[in-house]
Design an enzyme around this catalytic site. Structure first.
Site, PDB file in Angstrom:
ATOM      1  N   GLU A 233      -7.912   2.599   0.604  1.00  0.00           N
ATOM      2  CA  GLU A 233      -8.194   1.582  -0.423  1.00  0.00           C
ATOM      3  C   GLU A 233      -8.740   0.285   0.166  1.00  0.00           C
ATOM      4  O   GLU A 233      -9.431  -0.465  -0.516  1.00  0.00           O
ATOM      5  CB  GLU A 233      -6.922   1.292  -1.233  1.00  0.00           C
TER       6      GLU A 233
ATOM      7  N   ASP B 244       0.298  -4.872   4.648  1.00  0.00           N
ATOM      8  CA  ASP B 244      -1.106  -4.513   4.478  1.00  0.00           C
ATOM      9  C   ASP B 244      -1.956  -5.698   3.988  1.00  0.00           C
ATOM     10  O   ASP B 244      -3.129  -5.536   3.667  1.00  0.00           O
ATOM     11  CB  ASP B 244      -1.218  -3.313   3.524  1.00  0.00           C
TER      12      ASP B 244
ATOM     13  N   ARG C 206     -11.063  -0.366   2.362  1.00  0.00           N
ATOM     14  CA  ARG C 206     -12.534  -0.446   2.372  1.00  0.00           C
ATOM     15  C   ARG C 206     -13.090  -0.636   0.967  1.00  0.00           C
ATOM     16  O   ARG C 206     -14.143  -1.227   0.778  1.00  0.00           O
ATOM     17  CB  ARG C 206     -13.107   0.807   3.050  1.00  0.00           C
TER      18      ARG C 206
ATOM     19  N   LYS D 169       1.740   7.937   0.324  1.00  0.00           N
ATOM     20  CA  LYS D 169       2.160   7.972   1.730  1.00  0.00           C
ATOM     21  C   LYS D 169       3.554   8.601   1.837  1.00  0.00           C
ATOM     22  O   LYS D 169       4.318   8.564   0.879  1.00  0.00           O
ATOM     23  CB  LYS D 169       2.234   6.534   2.283  1.00  0.00           C
TER      24      LYS D 169
ATOM     25  N   ASP E 213      -5.685   6.487  -0.674  1.00  0.00           N
ATOM     26  CA  ASP E 213      -5.042   5.707   0.382  1.00  0.00           C
ATOM     27  C   ASP E 213      -6.073   4.992   1.276  1.00  0.00           C
ATOM     28  O   ASP E 213      -5.717   4.135   2.068  1.00  0.00           O
ATOM     29  CB  ASP E 213      -4.134   6.622   1.225  1.00  0.00           C
TER      30      ASP E 213
ATOM     31  N   ASP F 150       0.843  -1.199   0.000  1.00  0.00           N
ATOM     32  CA  ASP F 150       0.000   0.000   0.000  1.00  0.00           C
ATOM     33  C   ASP F 150       0.881   1.252   0.000  1.00  0.00           C
ATOM     34  O   ASP F 150       1.344   1.702   1.044  1.00  0.00           O
ATOM     35  CB  ASP F 150      -0.906  -0.013   1.242  1.00  0.00           C
TER      36      ASP F 150
END
Ligand code: BES
Ligand code: MN
Ligand code: ZN
Length: 507
Positions: A352, A291, A354, A280, A350, A273
């Site tokens: 992502e 992740d 959900r 990030k 970010d 991620d």
């Protein structure tokens, strides 16, 4: 490391090492007392000289104790008896295992299982001993050219029970412990892999391997063209920047009756991620290889229950993808249509997790599950709220939450419930789409769960946010294998429960 159970007197054990506890200050445990008697005060003499006070985790190795058949006796400090607890019991077993592995005895007969731990029975003590011992010796060294192996590693661990009557229960506790330890190690291994190796395709291959390994497991992989057909616009929006194709992994474990509704476990499988266009910061970004710890945990849980042949049906879903930026990718403000038909304004690429979970949760409906539990490293906010000790738990059905909290307490893999509700749901309003994918700075863990709640309305559902608990940072960096113990305990409890309806539909 092999485990077995045994009952019998300590002086009669023909073994390389007998392990007994000493409480602070200089108080012998029951079996230490017994060895002291048969050896005519050998242990109490030594202790009187001040060699071992009994402080937690301190040890003293004795050789050739008179009138015993063992080569060595390892005295282990247990701290103050009044303060002894389940956590300290686990620490004690871990420390003892490390010492035994280093002294080269190779086998041991352990009497620490006799220590009384408040609120815990013998079954718990034996199972935890196996789990803690295995965890203590876990190493992830497959990428090290030189492996630091013990010279004479601990091979055989015998755990003692008070009498023959407890042997059968002890044996089943050990089998459970081994299965959970295997599941935890499986999850750790998968999660610790770097993202250049552990891609969505790799996760899919591992899942196909599980089906080869266990008779009653079958695996199906859904590839992007089929996702397209199914209308998984949210999952595909996250996968858009990645060269490695996304996979939706579906694994069915059939241990129960043919017609029993399954329990669904859904695990977030973002193999890296970066944040996507909402990139990030660089510091610590390597940790975003973790992740996919939700995915690792559901696969680990599956191996655990398949190993003990748990009589239950479980379906695991793992939406797996990378989250990377590129030229033609999802941008903040883009609107996509999820499989459920709901439109989503992606305000932050970010958030992502959900997005991939919502399509997996909708897909999950076709299995008509009794309950759905999703597991995800979903929000940094959960780390802020609960730290690294306890997982966040949210959901729409109290009996299910209750069962999960309980399983967390028993397994020592704790969760804590956070509230949900319409007030929080309001934070996800979008001026242009049905939902926004972020709900502002406040209550980030709750709004993330509220987002998912839109896709699980037809089912009893719970969500575990493991952002804080799934791995450790710093010099002890590494996956923890959580919440495999919690999930496995929950599934075991479901099989034992007299009223399977307690968290089925209609209760
Ligand atoms: N995978 C992260 C959550 C995360 C962050 C887990 C740090 C562990 C440590 C997730 O995809 C994410 O980036 N969440 C965002 C959501 C925000 C944009 C609403 C977060 O927590 O910052
Ligand atoms: Mn993210
Ligand atoms: Zn993420």
């Amino acid at each position: 490391m092999d485990f077995n159970v045994k009952s019998g007197l300590p002086e009669k054990q023909r073994t390389a090492c007998v392990v007994v506890g000493i409480f602070e200050p200089r108080r012998l445990s029951e079996t230490a007392e017994r060895l002291d008697e048969v050896s005519e005060g050998f242990i109490s003499n030594i202790i009187r000289r001040g060699d071992l006070e009994g402080k937690l985790g301190h040890t003293l190795l004795l050789h050739n104790l008179p009138n015993t058949l063992c080569e060595r006796v390892l005295l282990v400090g247990c701290g103050r008896e009044r303060e002894f607890s389940d956590t300290l019991y686990r620490k004690l077993i871990a420390k003892t295992t490390i010492v035994l592995n280093e002294i080269g005895a190779m086998e041991s007969v352990n009497y620490l299982t006799e220590l009384s731990v408040k609120g815990r029975n013998l079954h718990w003590k034996l199972r935890q001993a196996v789990e803690s011992a295995r965890a203590a010796l876990y190493r992830f060294d497959q990428f090290k050219s030189e492996k630091k192996a013990a010279r004479r590693p601990l091979r055989k661990v015998t755990l003692t029970v008070p009498s023959r009557r407890e042997l059968a229960d002890g044996e089943s506790a050990i089998q459970e412990g081994i299965a959970i330890a295997e599941g935890v190690a499986y999850a750790k291994n998968l999660a610790n892999l770097p993202a250049n190796i552990c891609t969505p395709t790799y996760l899919a291959e591992q899942s196909i391997d599980l089906a080869k390994q266990f008779d009653n497991i079958s695996t199906t992989i859904i590839d992007p063209p089929e996702m397209e057909k199914l209308g998984m616009g949210a999952l595909l929006a996250v996968a858009k920047g990645a060269v490695h194709p996304a996979k939706l992994i579906v694994i069915e474990y059939r241990g129960g009756n043919k017609n029993d509704a399954p329990i669904a476990l859904v695990g977030k499988g973002v193999t890296f991620d970066s944040g996507g266009i909402s990139l990030k910061p660089a510091a610590g970004m390597d940790e975003m290889k973790y992740d996919m710890c939700g995915a690792a945990a559901v696969l680990g849980t599956l191996t655990a229950i398949a190993t003990i042949k748990l009589p239950i049906n479980v379906v695991c879903l793992v939406p797996a993808t990378e989250n990377l930026p590129s030229g033609d990718v999802t941008k903040p403000g883009d609107i996509v249509t999820s499989m459920s038909g709901k439109t989503i304004e992606i305000l932050n690429t970010d958030a992502e997790g959900r997005l991939i979970l919502c399509d997996a949760l909708t897909y999950c409906e076709r299995f008509q599950p009794k309950v759905i539990i999703d597991v995800a490293t979903l929000t940094g906010a959960c780390l802020v709220a609960l730290g690294r000790h306890i997982s966040g738990l949210l959901g729409n059905h109290h009996p299910l939450i209750h069962d999960l909290l309980n399983a967390g307490k028993i397994s020592g893999d704790q969760a804590w419930e956070l509230p949900m509700g319409d007030a929080y749901q309001q934070q996800l309003k979008s001026p242009f789409a049905d939902l926004a994918n972020i709900g502002g700075r406040e209550a980030g863990t709750i709004t993330a769960a509220c987002f998912l709640a839109n896709f699980t309305k037809k089912h009893h559902w719970a969500h575990l946010d493991i952002a804080g608990t799934a791995w450790r940072s710093g010099d002890k960096k590494g996956a923890t294998g959580r919440p495999v113990p919690l999930l496995t305990q929950y599934l075991i409890d479901q099989c034992r429960s007299d009223e399977p309806a307690t968290n089925g539909k209609g209760s």
